[in-house]
Design an enzyme around this catalytic site. Sequence first.
Site, mmCIF file in Angstrom:
data_model
loop_
_atom_site.group_PDB
_atom_site.id
_atom_site.type_symbol
_atom_site.label_atom_id
_atom_site.label_comp_id
_atom_site.label_asym_id
_atom_site.label_seq_id
_atom_site.Cartn_x
_atom_site.Cartn_y
_atom_site.Cartn_z
ATOM 1 N N HIS A 55 0.890 -1.169 0.000
ATOM 2 C CA HIS A 55 0.000 0.000 0.000
ATOM 3 C C HIS A 55 0.920 1.208 0.000
ATOM 4 C CE1 HIS A 55 -2.302 -3.012 2.326
ATOM 5 N NE2 HIS A 55 -3.362 -2.474 1.787
ATOM 6 N N ASP A 58 2.548 1.671 3.296
ATOM 7 C CA ASP A 58 3.470 0.647 3.821
ATOM 8 C C ASP A 58 4.892 1.089 3.516
ATOM 9 O OD1 ASP A 58 1.245 -0.914 4.314
ATOM 10 O OD2 ASP A 58 1.502 -2.179 2.542
ATOM 11 N N MET A 89 2.232 -5.764 -7.957
ATOM 12 C CA MET A 89 0.950 -5.122 -7.623
ATOM 13 C C MET A 89 1.167 -4.006 -6.607
ATOM 14 S SD MET A 89 -1.214 -5.290 -4.723
ATOM 15 C CE MET A 89 -1.874 -6.742 -3.927
ATOM 16 N N GLU A 182 -11.151 -6.238 -4.730
ATOM 17 C CA GLU A 182 -11.106 -7.276 -3.676
ATOM 18 C C GLU A 182 -12.281 -7.129 -2.721
ATOM 19 O OE1 GLU A 182 -7.402 -7.504 -1.554
ATOM 20 O OE2 GLU A 182 -8.301 -8.651 0.087
ATOM 21 N N LYS A 184 -14.736 -8.247 0.576
ATOM 22 C CA LYS A 184 -14.769 -8.864 1.918
ATOM 23 C C LYS A 184 -16.148 -8.523 2.485
ATOM 24 C CE LYS A 184 -11.427 -7.740 4.907
ATOM 25 N NZ LYS A 184 -10.345 -7.850 5.936
ATOM 26 N N GLU A 218 -9.940 -13.266 -2.241
ATOM 27 C CA GLU A 218 -9.105 -13.740 -1.123
ATOM 28 C C GLU A 218 -9.788 -14.925 -0.455
ATOM 29 O OE1 GLU A 218 -7.176 -10.984 1.557
ATOM 30 O OE2 GLU A 218 -7.773 -12.209 3.276
ATOM 31 N N HIS A 221 -11.782 -14.217 2.750
ATOM 32 C CA HIS A 221 -12.908 -13.296 2.608
ATOM 33 C C HIS A 221 -14.154 -13.998 2.083
ATOM 34 C CE1 HIS A 221 -9.998 -9.629 2.275
ATOM 35 N NE2 HIS A 221 -9.804 -10.355 3.352
ATOM 36 N N ASP A 246 -5.470 -13.428 -3.607
ATOM 37 C CA ASP A 246 -4.911 -13.324 -2.255
ATOM 38 C C ASP A 246 -5.067 -14.668 -1.566
ATOM 39 O OD1 ASP A 246 -4.155 -10.730 -2.572
ATOM 40 O OD2 ASP A 246 -5.541 -9.877 -1.091
ATOM 41 N N ASP A 256 -11.942 -11.871 9.757
ATOM 42 C CA ASP A 256 -10.877 -12.167 8.793
ATOM 43 C C ASP A 256 -9.594 -12.569 9.527
ATOM 44 O OD1 ASP A 256 -9.515 -12.242 6.388
ATOM 45 O OD2 ASP A 256 -9.072 -10.101 6.408
ATOM 46 N N ASP A 258 -6.637 -14.258 8.002
ATOM 47 C CA ASP A 258 -5.370 -14.159 7.256
ATOM 48 C C ASP A 258 -4.323 -15.170 7.734
ATOM 49 O OD1 ASP A 258 -6.378 -12.004 5.716
ATOM 50 O OD2 ASP A 258 -5.738 -10.547 7.224
ATOM 51 N N ASP A 288 -1.641 -13.118 1.151
ATOM 52 C CA ASP A 288 -2.104 -12.020 2.000
ATOM 53 C C ASP A 288 -2.453 -12.620 3.359
ATOM 54 O OD1 ASP A 288 -2.949 -9.760 3.138
ATOM 55 O OD2 ASP A 288 -4.754 -9.497 1.916
HETATM 56 C C1 GLT Z 1 -5.772 -5.610 4.407
HETATM 57 C C2 GLT Z 1 -6.894 -6.462 3.927
HETATM 58 C C3 GLT Z 1 -6.439 -7.301 2.807
HETATM 59 C C4 GLT Z 1 -6.167 -6.519 1.576
HETATM 60 C C5 GLT Z 1 -5.009 -5.637 1.746
HETATM 61 C C6 GLT Z 1 -4.882 -4.806 0.486
HETATM 62 S S1 GLT Z 1 -5.057 -4.709 3.168
HETATM 63 O O1 GLT Z 1 -4.782 -6.394 4.998
HETATM 64 O O2 GLT Z 1 -7.377 -7.248 5.005
HETATM 65 O O3 GLT Z 1 -7.303 -8.339 2.537
HETATM 66 O O4 GLT Z 1 -5.836 -7.382 0.536
HETATM 67 O O5 GLT Z 1 -5.543 -3.609 0.606
HETATM 68 MN MN MN Z 2 -6.426 -9.363 0.790
HETATM 69 MN MN MN Z 3 -7.996 -10.933 4.754
#
Ligand code: GLT
Ligand code: MN
Ligand code: MN
Length: 388
Positions: A55, A58, A89, A182, A184, A218, A221, A246, A256, A258, A288
């Site tokens: 980002h 970042d 990206m 993306e 979520k 993702e 998500h 992702d 979420d 991750d 991600d």
């Molecule tokens: C954040 C989010 C991710 C996105 C990132 C990109 S930022 O961590 O939860 O799923 O992919 O904006």
């Molecule tokens: Mn993501």
């Molecule tokens: Mn996520």
Amino acid sequence: MKNLSPRKEHKFSFGLWTVGNPGRDPFGEPTRPMISPVKLVKHLSEIGAYGVNFHDNDLVPIDATQAEREKIVREFKAALDDYGMVVPMATTNLFTDPVFKDGAFTSNDPRVRLYAVQKTMRSMDLGAELGAKIYVFWGGREGAEVDASKDAYEAIKWFRESLNFLCEYSISQGYDYRFALEAKPNEPRGDIYFPSSGAYLGFIATLDHPEMVGVNPEVGHEQMAGLNFYHVVAQALEAGKLFHIDLNDQKGPRFDQDLRFGSEGIKNLFFLVKLLEEKGYEGPRHFDAHAYRSEDEEGVWDFAAGCMRNYLIFKEKARQFNEDKEIQALLAEIHAIDKSFEPLPMKFTKERAEQVKAYNLDRIELAKKKLPYEKLDQLVVDLLLGVR
Ligand code: GLT
Ligand code: MN
Ligand code: MN
């Protein structure tokens, strides 16, 4: 097992925010120190990744001066060159700063919407400067905690206006970006507009430049919404809209998480990797995710290596699946069609319509077909658990 060492040609990438995640969560402060972007690039290259994503903030702090920005970008570029890494990206942080507390492109305040577009343009400049060709949009604050506060119908229009504008900006600058949206369903408390990749696929068709825009699904998500990720990605890929992905993991429908790719949903992710490898996905395999909060820096690198290792294990398992005589014989039996059947191509003509209507199909006979899916699925489980 074949060689499971990640190599550049596997196209593994990580975000600075993933391996750089210091272990903060809604209930607790960071548990490990921040690692500088330059150091992250070096380590990622050493463990076999080919790319690093970010980002805007970042890399460049939100309040950096022009001189500071230039120095950071210079050093980062040098690190990319030194360690043979690319930036496939880039994306914009449209969620951390308090200005986005009520949304970015869908804020009720037109000045905040304008600021979101301006911040994205500057971030697109930064990404392009470092070679990015994919631009991700994750609308972390695009939605509502209180539906009375915002008109969800108008919000869709605001979002479209911004994207149309940004597509034109990319074209006019010659950046050649492909935008990847993306989804979520919710984060952290609000419901987000366009809750799934399927919702975005519908929306993309309404844009001025639909050919420039695809999705960035993702794992976690879609699973937060209870969906089958393999199916989600198959649809996006078949539509020519899988511009980025992702990869991570998730324990069912909840917040979420991750998690490390392949740490939880093994069967579904096996079919996902098989799909990506066999149906022509050529983009980055981006992770991600982030390490458990209990890890130190060494654990972060164990986490990153684990993501790539699991991908390569699934890839190798897909090869074994295709070569497994028993599995393939069973599939041949399942897919076998009676020789007497003369297929009718589903290309419509008036005459074909008559033929379809008149075709002699015995539903009682058709329903008798044996489908040994218990056996088939168990063979997959045996294969994945390593007893075949
Ligand atoms: C954040 C989010 C991710 C996105 C990132 C990109 S930022 O961590 O939860 O799923 O992919 O904006
Ligand atoms: Mn993501
Ligand atoms: Mn996520």
